[in-house]
Enzyme design. Structure first.
Site, PDB file in Angstrom:
ATOM      1  N   THR A 445       0.847  -1.191   0.000  1.00  0.00           N
ATOM      2  CA  THR A 445       0.000   0.000   0.000  1.00  0.00           C
ATOM      3  C   THR A 445       0.886   1.246   0.000  1.00  0.00           C
ATOM      4  OG1 THR A 445      -0.083   0.111   2.423  1.00  0.00           O
ATOM      5  CG2 THR A 445      -1.853  -1.120   1.333  1.00  0.00           C
ATOM      6  N   ILE A 447       3.074   4.620  -0.198  1.00  0.00           N
ATOM      7  CA  ILE A 447       4.242   5.079  -0.949  1.00  0.00           C
ATOM      8  C   ILE A 447       4.958   3.909  -1.618  1.00  0.00           C
ATOM      9  CG2 ILE A 447       6.504   6.188  -0.733  1.00  0.00           C
ATOM     10  CD1 ILE A 447       5.349   7.766   1.644  1.00  0.00           C
ATOM     11  N   GLY A 448       5.087   2.802  -0.892  1.00  0.00           N
ATOM     12  CA  GLY A 448       5.764   1.639  -1.458  1.00  0.00           C
ATOM     13  C   GLY A 448       5.071   1.123  -2.703  1.00  0.00           C
ATOM     14  N   TYR A 596       9.231   7.064  17.784  1.00  0.00           N
ATOM     15  CA  TYR A 596       9.194   7.199  16.320  1.00  0.00           C
ATOM     16  C   TYR A 596      10.288   8.151  15.837  1.00  0.00           C
ATOM     17  CZ  TYR A 596       7.605   8.363  11.622  1.00  0.00           C
ATOM     18  OH  TYR A 596       7.547   8.570  10.261  1.00  0.00           O
TER      19      TYR A 596
END
Length: 720
Positions: A445, A447-448, A596
């Site tokens: 899904t 950006i990849g 993060y």
């Protein structure tokens, strides 16, 4: 005698010819007039999604064809799936647009409508245009499974329910449009509150006419309720076309017999389905009506409804009665106008000099355009005092909507500018990478996926490394279908498991003899505390340690394939991070945002240290900030109710996944970057990293050594 007969014959022939030519002229003049205004413009935004009900034949079929031809994604909502699928295949073949899909919808059944809405909403698709086109004209009284007379059930109640079920989704991608197809015969009847469902007496024509009048009232009532939401609603009289009506009536009424004669007369006296579809397409995509709501359109122009739409009490009564019958009420919709006033102020501060003047000019032009539109409506409304009184209610509603839209129209230019600006740099080169072997992690899904789609289109040989094998396979098949590149492979990789990473690498080395591009794309963001299978904090484990191990295990094949490239996806959030040497794994305390940021800073430090160690090998490594992108990555970032509040505005202020992938794509394929290494890129340009990633190189070396120990890298291979 022969001469006299010849003269008589010539006289008769001349008279016949003149009569024939005169009749032909009258016929073609009439056909030109009845055809009405044609619409030939292309769509301003061809990536929009439209639902068209009753699209298997007739006007609906031509609307679906017209939208597909202009590049829109079209959902054909059809009762007859056999006919609908045939039409779908026909439209795809004619237009070359594969984004045409037929779905089953029976507007006579509330159960079917809810099932259709659930299926569409669960697909996650956006919805920009809803065209309530389907209609029936039954001469005999027939009841639906909900015990409602079919003319008003399908033509009105079905579309009322469908609109209420889908309007929440439409509010998330404003500006959006609802289009209700009505007919001029609405002028001939009144709504009878004592017999709305035609139970006491029945006349097929009157029942059909009341259903079209109900659609006009529905348009007016909905317009009042969606002011300032960015959604518009208009009603359309497409013209008189009897072809599909004849098909339905030929088997149930002698009124249309013989069928061939009726079709012949309709072809002479009525519009073609394609000509009727033009006004609907105009209302669906033309920029000039984008901010107009509550209007009545005919022949691609603003027209006047009948005098019988004046009664506001009937409109309100009908709305409440419809809610009662369908069991559905209008959900709460966000008021976008208050929010947008703050946006224009903030963008005013961002723009300076010529850019600000240019934007102001665009806004003024839009404003002037809408002033002219509303003035035209006012002139049409006051063609006489008597006519003005007859149409007072309709234009009062329109003018109230117009005042609201006048305020938002000057914001639309800023918002469109904002959306283009926020998309950032784009990589437009058509450079090919045929045969090059690529690994992309986390690419089912977002950006990849867009990265793989682009690289597959350039001829690459791609291994999609994903945790969810089934979802990855679906994406892989979609990419193959779109690009025609069959060298796209689905490989299982769980970056939260060191064992899975080593198995993936072992299998890859068995299958391939080279590796040209490694894109470390996968990641998780701001999630509640969780541990990987090896006991590492999940964000550090997946975002940094997983890719650290994967990259090091693939270094030998990358070196032997030089020149080769490594791309590491980081984030602007790295500027808020710091490497906690005393608690790198967040065992003593945990904050999901700090964790993060630390993982993203680790990506940059890893890139810098790896670039130093790979100097002179022909392998380059760079890191990327893709931008603020609307993907599934941020699902843990905020509570679900806050996400619902901000969803409508992500269209303007978040990048698309395709735009987010542009920098990764450039780093992967641009020949100009062959020897660029150890750098940080954003918006397809080299950028400076935050001070925390520049000032202390000891952090990079310390992190590398700590990562080696945590992944037990030295016990399996020789690190660089």
């Amino acid at each position: 005698m022969d001469t006299i007969y010849n003269l008589k014959f010539l006289t008769l022939l001349t008279r016949f010819s003149v009569c024939f030519l005169g009749c032909s002229l009258i016929y073609y003049t009439y056909r030109y007039w009845i055809r009405g205004e044609r619409y030939t413009k292309d769509a301003e935004s061809p990536d929009k999604v439209a639902i068209v009900t009753g699209a298997s034949k007739g006007i609906g079929k031509e609307v679906a064809y017209g939208l597909a031809k202009r590049g829109l994604h079209v959902i054909m909502a059809c009762y007859d799936m056999k006919s609908g699928l045939q039409t779908q295949d026909e439209i795809i073949k004619k237009t070359g647009n594969t984004n045409v899909k037929c779905m089953h919808l029976d507007l006579s059944s509330f159960k079917s409508i809810r099932s259709f809405a659930d299926e569409f909403l669960n697909s996650g698709s956006r919805l920009d245009i809803l065209i309530n086109n389907a209609n029936v004209f039954h001469m005999k009284r027939r009841l639906t499974e909900n015990h409602i007379e079919k003319n008003i059930a399908i033509n009105y109640f079905g579309h009322f329910l469908l609109t209420l079920l889908l309007i929440k989704r439409m509010s998330q991608t404003v500006p959006t449009r609802v289009i209700n197809v009505t007919n001029w015969v609405h002028r001939c009847v009144e709504i009878d509150p004592t017999d709305l469902l035609n139970q006491r007496q029945f006349c097929g024509f009157m029942a059909y006419a009341r259903s079209t009048l109900a659609n006009v009232f529905f348009t007016l009532a909905l317009t009042e309720r969606i002011e300032n939401t960015g959604i518009t609603c208009n009603c359309i009289h497409p013209g008189i076309s009897l072809t599909s009506v004849i098909d339905r009536q030929s088997s149930e009424s002698t009124w249309f017999q013989p069928k061939l004669l009726a079709k012949f007369l309709s072809n002479i006296l009525c519009k073609s389905d394609r000509a009727c579809a033009d006004t609907i397409i105009f209302a669906a995509i033309d920029i000039s009506v984008q901010n107009l709501s509550g209007i009545y359109l005919s022949d691609c122009q603003i027209g006047q409804p009948g005098a019988n739409v004046n009664n506001r009490n009937i409109a309100e009564w009908l709305w409440k009665k419809s809610e009662e019958i369908t069991g559905e009420t209008l959900c709460d919709l966000p008021n976008n106008f208050k929010f947008l006033k703050k946006i224009i102020k903030s963008f005013d501060e961002l723009m300076h000099g010529r850019e600000r003047d240019k934007t102001t000019a665009i806004l003024q032009k839009n404003l002037n355009t809408h002033v002219e539109s509303y003035t035209a409506v006012a002139v049409a409304a006051v063609t006489g005092e008597k006519e003005k009184q007859r149409t007072a209610h309709f234009y009062q509603v329109h003018q109230r909507s117009a005042r609201s839209n006048m305020n938002t129209s000057k914001l639309s230019g800023v918002l469109n500018f904002a959306r283009k600006w926020i998309q950032g740099g784009q990589f437009y080169s058509n450079v090919r990478i045929d045969g090059k072997v690529v690994i992309v992690t986390g690419c089912n899904t977002g950006i990849g996926r867009e990265t793989v789609l682009d690289l597959a289109g350039r001829g690459a040989h791609i291994h999609m490394a994903c945790r969810d094998y089934k979802r990855c396979e679906i994406t892989r098949q979609e990419i193959i279908a779109k690009t025609g590149n069959h060298n796209v492979f689905n490989r299982e990789l769980d970056l939260s498991s060191m064992d899975s990473i080593r198995k993936f690498v072992a299998k890859f080395l068995q299958e391939e003899k080279r590796l040209d591009i490694l894109i470390n794309n996968a990641g998780v963001m701001a999630m509640p505390k969780a541990l990987t299978k090896d006991g590492f904090e999940m964000q550090l484990g997946v975002n940094h340690l997983g890719h650290f191990l994967l990259t090091n295990l693939l270094l030998d094949i990358l070196k032997s394939s030089a020149p080769s490239r490594i791309i590491v996806l980081s984030s602007l959030a790295h500027k808020y991070g710091e490497i906690n040497r005393n608690d790198l794994n967040s065992e003593k305390s945990y904050n999901k945002y700090n964790a993060y940021s630390q993982s993203k800073l680790s990506n940059i430090l890893f890139t810098q240290e790896l670039a130093k160690r790979l100097k002179g090998t022909g392998v380059t490594v760079n890191c990327v900030h893709p931008g603020i992108v609307k993907t599934d990555l941020g699902r843990h970032l905020v509570h679900s109710y806050i996400k619902k509040l901000i969803d409508p505005f992500t269209y303007y202020f978040f990048k698309t996944a395709k735009s987010g992938a542009q920098t990764s794509i450039r780093l992967a394929v641009d020949p100009e970057l062959d020897k660029v290494t150890g750098q940080y890129f954003a918006d397809c340009r080299m950028q400076k990293v935050a001070a925390s990633a520049r000032k202390n190189n000891n952090d990079a070396e310390w992190l590398w050594q700590a990562s080696e120990k945590m992944t037990r890298l030295s016990s399996h291979t020789h690190p660089v």
